[in-house]
Design a protein around this motif. Structure first.
Motif, PDB file in Angstrom:
ATOM      1  N   ALA A  34       0.835  -1.197   0.000  1.00  0.00           N
ATOM      2  CA  ALA A  34       0.000   0.000   0.000  1.00  0.00           C
ATOM      3  C   ALA A  34       0.874   1.252   0.000  1.00  0.00           C
ATOM      4  CB  ALA A  34      -0.904   0.014   1.225  1.00  0.00           C
ATOM      5  N   THR A  35       0.363   2.333  -0.530  1.00  0.00           N
ATOM      6  CA  THR A  35       1.066   3.607  -0.524  1.00  0.00           C
ATOM      7  C   THR A  35       0.235   4.611   0.254  1.00  0.00           C
ATOM      8  OG1 THR A  35       2.041   3.163  -2.687  1.00  0.00           O
ATOM      9  CG2 THR A  35       2.037   5.442  -1.950  1.00  0.00           C
ATOM     10  N   LEU A  36       0.816   5.157   1.322  1.00  0.00           N
ATOM     11  CA  LEU A  36       0.145   6.171   2.122  1.00  0.00           C
ATOM     12  C   LEU A  36       0.605   7.541   1.654  1.00  0.00           C
ATOM     13  CD1 LEU A  36       0.519   4.639   5.688  1.00  0.00           C
ATOM     14  CD2 LEU A  36      -1.375   4.379   4.086  1.00  0.00           C
ATOM     15  N   ARG A  37      -0.296   8.489   1.620  1.00  0.00           N
ATOM     16  CA  ARG A  37       0.036   9.862   1.243  1.00  0.00           C
ATOM     17  C   ARG A  37      -0.035  10.729   2.490  1.00  0.00           C
ATOM     18  NH1 ARG A  37       1.563   9.404  -3.803  1.00  0.00           N
ATOM     19  NH2 ARG A  37       0.234   8.168  -5.121  1.00  0.00           N
ATOM     20  N   ALA A  38       0.891  11.668   2.590  1.00  0.00           N
ATOM     21  CA  ALA A  38       0.931  12.563   3.745  1.00  0.00           C
ATOM     22  C   ALA A  38       1.365  13.945   3.280  1.00  0.00           C
ATOM     23  CB  ALA A  38       1.899  12.038   4.800  1.00  0.00           C
ATOM     24  N   GLY A  39       1.052  14.941   4.091  1.00  0.00           N
ATOM     25  CA  GLY A  39       1.498  16.298   3.820  1.00  0.00           C
ATOM     26  C   GLY A  39       2.812  16.550   4.535  1.00  0.00           C
ATOM     27  N   ARG A  40       3.757  17.186   3.859  1.00  0.00           N
ATOM     28  CA  ARG A  40       5.062  17.503   4.444  1.00  0.00           C
ATOM     29  C   ARG A  40       5.198  19.018   4.479  1.00  0.00           C
ATOM     30  NH1 ARG A  40       9.798  19.338   2.335  1.00  0.00           N
ATOM     31  NH2 ARG A  40      11.694  18.782   3.401  1.00  0.00           N
ATOM     32  N   LEU A  41       5.413  19.559   5.658  1.00  0.00           N
ATOM     33  CA  LEU A  41       5.605  20.990   5.842  1.00  0.00           C
ATOM     34  C   LEU A  41       7.013  21.211   6.372  1.00  0.00           C
ATOM     35  CD1 LEU A  41       2.243  21.348   7.644  1.00  0.00           C
ATOM     36  CD2 LEU A  41       2.734  22.462   5.493  1.00  0.00           C
ATOM     37  N   ALA A  42       7.776  22.043   5.712  1.00  0.00           N
ATOM     38  CA  ALA A  42       9.147  22.338   6.127  1.00  0.00           C
ATOM     39  C   ALA A  42       9.438  23.802   5.845  1.00  0.00           C
ATOM     40  CB  ALA A  42      10.128  21.453   5.365  1.00  0.00           C
ATOM     41  N   PRO A  43      10.426  24.374   6.537  1.00  0.00           N
ATOM     42  CA  PRO A  43      10.768  25.772   6.271  1.00  0.00           C
ATOM     43  C   PRO A  43      11.153  25.975   4.812  1.00  0.00           C
ATOM     44  CG  PRO A  43      11.917  24.980   8.211  1.00  0.00           C
ATOM     45  CD  PRO A  43      11.263  23.794   7.581  1.00  0.00           C
ATOM     46  N   ARG A  44      10.720  27.080   4.236  1.00  0.00           N
ATOM     47  CA  ARG A  44      11.027  27.376   2.840  1.00  0.00           C
ATOM     48  C   ARG A  44      12.534  27.462   2.656  1.00  0.00           C
ATOM     49  NH1 ARG A  44       7.101  31.209   0.494  1.00  0.00           N
ATOM     50  NH2 ARG A  44       5.986  29.274   0.667  1.00  0.00           N
ATOM     51  N   GLY A  45      13.035  26.824   1.633  1.00  0.00           N
ATOM     52  CA  GLY A  45      14.452  26.847   1.324  1.00  0.00           C
ATOM     53  C   GLY A  45      15.247  25.753   2.010  1.00  0.00           C
TER      54      GLY A  45
END
Length: 64
Positions: A34-45
């Protein structure tokens, strides 16, 4: 940002909030195929392979 948020942040000596983040969807393969999708938030740059603080958001009810 509300005034109350700013006051509490100043009292707790927190750094100023920034909204300069890169948001993208990542696919995480599981051992069962199975492939799980998630949101990734990181500082710009921030470098993709480097060390940087990030937030990975996963929810069983879909993304966003």
């Amino acid at each position: 940002m509300t005034i109350a948020t700013r006051v509490v942040g100043a009292l707790m000596r927190l750094p100023r909030a920034t909204h300069a983040v890169d948001k993208r969807t990542v696919a995480i393969p599981m051992p069962d195929g199975a492939t799980l999708r998630a949101g990734r938030l990181a500082p710009r740059g921030a470098a993709t392979g480097g060390a940087a603080p990030l937030l990975l958001v996963r929810c069983p009810y879909g993304r966003d």
